[in-house]
Write an enzyme that holds these catalytic residues in place. Structure first.
Site, short mmCIF file in Angstrom:
data_model
loop_
_atom_site.label_atom_id
_atom_site.label_comp_id
_atom_site.label_asym_id
_atom_site.label_seq_id
_atom_site.Cartn_x
_atom_site.Cartn_y
_atom_site.Cartn_z
N GLU A 11 0.83 -1.20 0.00
CA GLU A 11 0.00 0.00 0.00
C GLU A 11 0.87 1.26 0.00
OE1 GLU A 11 -4.09 -0.49 1.95
OE2 GLU A 11 -3.03 0.86 3.30
N SER A 61 -7.02 1.58 -2.41
CA SER A 61 -5.76 0.91 -2.69
C SER A 61 -6.10 -0.46 -3.28
CB SER A 61 -4.96 0.74 -1.41
OG SER A 61 -3.96 -0.23 -1.60
#
Lengths: 429, 573
Positions: free
Chosen positions: B278, B318
């Protein structure tokens, strides 16, 4: 016996849609007078008049006015409770259809008393056909400058709005009515806080029955002293009575408070139909006490009826003759209540159904004396613990009828002959 | 101050205090059912009625404020008679099969019944609702027959989470709390957060239990491999009767070993992996003019919310999978290969503080290994049941470390359990990776705590990154509205569906904000003691990139550790 028409004086005499005719018959004079009075002066006049709420509880109107006028929040509302859902009651419909301007005037006076600029009329879903008449009357009154913005040049605005629900009986309960106006499910709120502090949209609100508001204009116009010449010491003024059931002449009648029930049934309404015998009377609507034929020599004012275990309520008188069975009538009442409970609090939601089950068991010949005890305990629990008036009063017809017609219940328990219930064959149902 | 007398005791309390609160001050417990200390006053069950001298009716203690000179009797014969009668009415509409109820022993109704000594037969006709159990949702089981209409779930679902799946239908005796139009829970816009389960006083709303399914897999001889989410070590001891905030990492592993799990892994490891993926994705987006703000995707309830209510924002999510799903993919690929186990013989289990994880592992796209990556997700409450039924004395267990190779997690991974944790973990690593040095203080307190929406800005050597953290869907909704109106220019946003983050998740033992405070303190205290507190410094993480994955957001990662989203807007049409 002659009726005394204070609230119904315009009934059938003016065009209800025509505010000019209303004004020509003395309308809006009270409002004009009120506009020259202070809030405290109006409340004082109402206090001296002794006016009490006509919706059921008989709460002194001036106290509601005082509470609301004294609230901290400057935005206040007037709400006219026109959710006349009590079975067999038609008085508010008569007032709204025959003389809507008198209600508007009363609301405007109430608005002046508590400092409100907006009033709502919450109309029963079944009465929505009255909207066009009321709308036209309101627009006419506004166009003539009596109501709305800058009433009669006073600089005071009072706007009236119409709202309606979806037909639930419980929406006649003030806080459930607020919820309904706010667009929510019609369920009562717990109290305190009371509506005069935290009412419609969370603002201080004075809610009154249609008939209570109709009394304001005559009081302000003619003065409290005049008003007190009508009715009794504890319940001054006149009252609209809706008489229904097995009498010859049914309808809405106006009499001073304290009129005798027996006189209404036999003199005004021409007695029982087809020579039948009187069995009992239920006063105050479905949630009222059921008394037997020996108890009808009673003066109809708020305190006397309350002292007898019932309540004057909205002034409905259901006359029951000997073609009916009291147990059956009570079962019918309970069927109504269990269906109209909003389901929010336990005692009313569950108790209403169980009370119905218990009475039904007796009505169908399967009950026992123990069931009468269970009924009594359950009725007491509901009266003491339910969230709102609906739950409190479900028990009233049951408890009073067991007191006043114990024989009828025992007859069903013993599977003795009940001429009404056994009709159509079989042992009861 | 107001002075009153409750059961003969003089009490002095502040104006506005309710009778219930005032009674508590003098050690008087008034039974309640609909009341919940974190929710609004309902006053609908009427169990807490008391007698007040001078009043005709019995007011409810939960809603009635005290007044000067009030004389209250909380347990007079009149009061007790009314309370018992009300309970009897509830019983007449409630199944009497407590012995086979998942809530048995933890049920508020049962507790009140015991307190009031309800030992006699019910004198009324018992009539249950006709509506049957709804097992359709993988996360939550609804049994309308057991509902006592307290209204707690309605407030949580509608006011606190703003989802509006549950509402009242019909009226009177027929009143029912249910999804609209008689729909099954699985077919609604329910985000599976389980907050309704947290507040339900009876067995009307419970976790959809998967413990039987798990035992079945064991019976079939599958190799059981389990991953343990960060919050589980915080709330498991509490679920087994210990006080809130007791961290039980070592005992938890021992218990799972005794329950027959072949390997016990730590989800903190994949939390670190999530930060790597991420964080790298965020840096890519920041440097290459990608779509911003980027929003975290580790909360499956939030992801479903986004897909349903704000599909225009799924591009902002994400693409990194949640730690649970990353783990699932790694176990049935790399680990299976390494150990020489046929992935079809692995039963991959996760123990989570979360009900929505049960939904997440059934999402059809979660099969990077060629199989369903995570087979069964159980909650803390289910694990507590397994430990009890396994006859394990949890309080006496010795500590055991997690198994290699996924037994190592950093402190950054652990704090995923509290709101703001993912953000803090990401900031720690992103800061270090871009500036080449560690933050002066690793504790990034700006994003800690239970404030609904937290904002902060981090300076990455000239590049200012604005971040925001929201927990609880109502707060998340507010944040989305800010974005929509263009009033917010955040770069990175963390959203957790449950108030308080995962330590407040629907699979935990029932919470209050008071308990949550203890859990929150515990997780940060445990984190400070860990040797490694940065995700990218985790040696196991380094190893996995060196030996298998290559680089973060690389080709292999994309296949195994990243996902895509759907538009579920139809659910609210």
């Amino acid at each position: 016996m002659r009726e005394v028409h204070v609230l119904l004086k315009n009934r059938g005499k003016i065009d209800p849609k025509n505010a000019k005719e209303y004004a020509e018959n003395g309308g809006f004079e009270a409002l004009k007078k009120a506009l020259s009075m202070s809030s405290a002066e109006i409340i004082e006049e109402v206090k001296k008049s002794g006016l009490r709420g006509r919706g059921g509880a008989g709460f002194p109107t001036y106290r509601k006015m005082e509470f609301t006028a004294g609230a901290a929040d400057p935005t206040r509302y007037i709400v006219c409770n026109a959710d006349e859902g009590e079975p067999g009651t038609n008085k508010d419909r008569i007032l709204l259809s025959a003389d809507p301007c008198s209600i508007f005037e009363g609301m405007a006076i109430a608005g002046l008393a508590v400092g409100a600029h907006v009033g709502y009329i919450y109309l029963r879903a079944e009465y929505t056909y009255l909207f066009p008449v009321m709308q036209e009357a309101l627009l006419h009154a506004e166009s003539l400058g009596y109501l709305g913005k800058n009433m009669m040049g006073s600089g005071y605005d009072f706007e009236i709005k119409f709202r309606s629900g979806a037909g639930a009986y419980v929406c006649g309960e003030e806080t459930a009515l607020f919820e309904s106006i706010e667009g929510k499910r019609g369920e009562p709120r717990f109290r305190p806080p009371f509506p005069s502090i935290h009412g419609l949209f969370g603002k201080p609100t004075m809610l009154n029955n249609v008939e209570t508001l109709a009394n304001l204009a005559p009081i302000i116009k003619n003065g409290a002293e005049w008003y007190r010449t009508l009715g009794t010491e504890g319940s001054p003024g006149t009252k609209l009575f809706t008489v229904c059931g097995n009498v010859v002449r049914r309808g809405v009648f106006e009499f001073p408070m304290g009129v005798n029930l027996k006189d209404i049934i036999y003199e005004v309404c021409g007695g029982i139909q087809d020579g039948h015998k009187l069995l009992g009377v239920q006063t105050g609507g479905t949630s009222g006490a059921i008394i037997n034929a020996d108890q009808i020599d009673m003066n109809l004012d708020i305190d006397t009826v309350s002292a007898s275990g019932g309540r004057l309520g909205c002034g409905t008188i259901l006359v029951i003759d000997d073609r009916n069975c009291i147990v059956d009538i009570v079962l019918n009442n309970l069927d109504f209540f269990r269906g109209e409970s909003c389901g929010k609090c336990t005692p009313c939601r569950e108790g209403g159904q169980q009370l119905y089950n218990l009475v039904n068991r007796i009505a169908t010949g399967h009950g026992s004396v123990q069931d009468l005890e269970k009924i009594d305990e359950l009725a007491e629990t509901m009266r003491l613990t339910a969230l709102c008036g609906l739950g409190h009063s479900t028990a009233v017809p049951v408890q009073t009828s067991i007191q006043n017609f114990r024989g009828a219940y025992l007859k069903h328990i013993d599977r003795d002959h009940c001429p009404v219930c056994s009709e159509g064959g079989g042992i009861y149902r | 101050m107001i002075h009153l007398i409750i059961d003969g005791q003089n009490v002095e309390v502040e104006e506005g205090t309710t009778i219930l609160e005032a009674a508590k001050k003098v050690c008087i417990h008034i039974p309640t059912l609909c009341h919940h200390e974190d929710l609004s006053i309902k006053a609908v069950c009427r169990i807490c009625v008391v007698e007040v001298e001078g009043q005709r009716l019995l007011p409810t203690a939960c809603s009635t404020p005290v007044s000067e000179g009030m004389v209250v009797h909380t347990a007079s014969p009149k009061v007790l008679k009314a309370r018992r009668n009300i309970l009897e009415l509830i019983f007449a509409r409630h199944p009497q099969n407590c012995l086979v109820c998942p809530k048995s022993g933890k049920c508020d109704l049962q507790k009140v019944a015991q307190d009031l000594g309800m030992h006699l037969d019910i004198r009324y006709d018992t009539e249950l609702r006709q509506e049957k159990e709804d097992w359709s949702s993988p996360a939550i089981m609804r049994n309308p027959q057991k509902c006592i209409l307290c209204g707690r779930c309605l407030e949580v679902c509608n006011e606190i989470q703003g989802i509006n799946v549950l509402s009242k239908e019909n009226r009177g005796f027929q009143t029912l709390v249910a999804p609209a139009y008689g729909e099954k829970l699985a077919d609604t816009n329910c985000i599976n957060c389980g907050q309704c389960v947290q507040v339900c006083p009876t067995g009307a709303l419970t976790v959809h239990y998967h413990t039987y399914k798990l035992l079945k897999q064991k019976e079939m001889g599958k190799k059981l491999i389990i991953q343990v989410a960060p919050s589980v070590r915080i709330t498991l001891a509490e679920a087994l009767g210990e006080k809130p905030g007791v961290v039980s990492t070592g005992r938890l592993v021992s218990a799972l070993k005794r329950l027959g799990f072949y390997k016990v892994f730590d989800s903190d490891f994949t939390a670190d992996l999530t930060i790597m993926e991420e964080g790298t994705e965020l840096l890519h987006r920041l440097k290459n003019g990608g779509l911003l703000p980027m929003i975290t995707s580790c909360c499956p309830a939030w992801v479903k919310y986004c897909e349903t209510y704000a599909p225009q924002y799924t591009k902002h999510l994400s693409t990194a999978k949640s730690p649970q799903q990353m783990f699932g993919a790694m176990i049935k690929t790399w680990f299976a290969e390494r150990e020489g186990i046929d992935p079809s013989q692995i039963c991959s289990v996760s123990v989570m503080p979360c009900t929505a994880k049960k939904f997440e592992c059934t999402r059809p796209e979660m099969n990077a290994s060629g199989y369903q990556d995570v087979d069964i997700s159980i909650t803390v409450q289910e694990l507590a049941n397994l430990i009890r039924s396994g006859g394990i004395e949890f309080s006496e267990l010795p500590d055991t470390p997690f198994d290699d190779p996924f037994g190592e997690g950093s402190g950054a991974g652990l704090i995923f359990g509290a709101t703001g944790g993912v953000m803090e973990a990401a900031i720690r690593s992103v800061y270090a990776l871009t500036t080449g040095r560690e933050m002066e203080r690793l504790e990034y307190t700006e994003v800690r705590g239970f404030k609904g929406i937290k904002e902060a800005a981090v300076n990455l050597d000239g590049l200012e990154v604005k971040v925001a953290v929201a927990h609880g869907m109502k707060n998340a909704k507010t944040l989305l509205e800010l974005l929509q109106s263009g009033k917010a220019d955040y770069h990175f946003i963390e959203i957790m569906a449950c108030p308080g983050g995962c330590i407040g998740g629907g699979g935990n033992p029932p919470k209050t904000w008071k308990i949550m405070e203890e859990r929150r303190k515990a997780i940060y205290a445990a984190e400070e003691k860990l040797p490694i507190r940065l995700s990218h410094k985790n040696p196991a993480i380094k190893r996995i990139y060196e030996t298998y994955l290559g680089e973060p957001c690389g080709e292999k990662s994309h296949k195994l550790l990243h996902t895509h989203y759907y538009n579920r807007q139809d659910l609210i049409r």
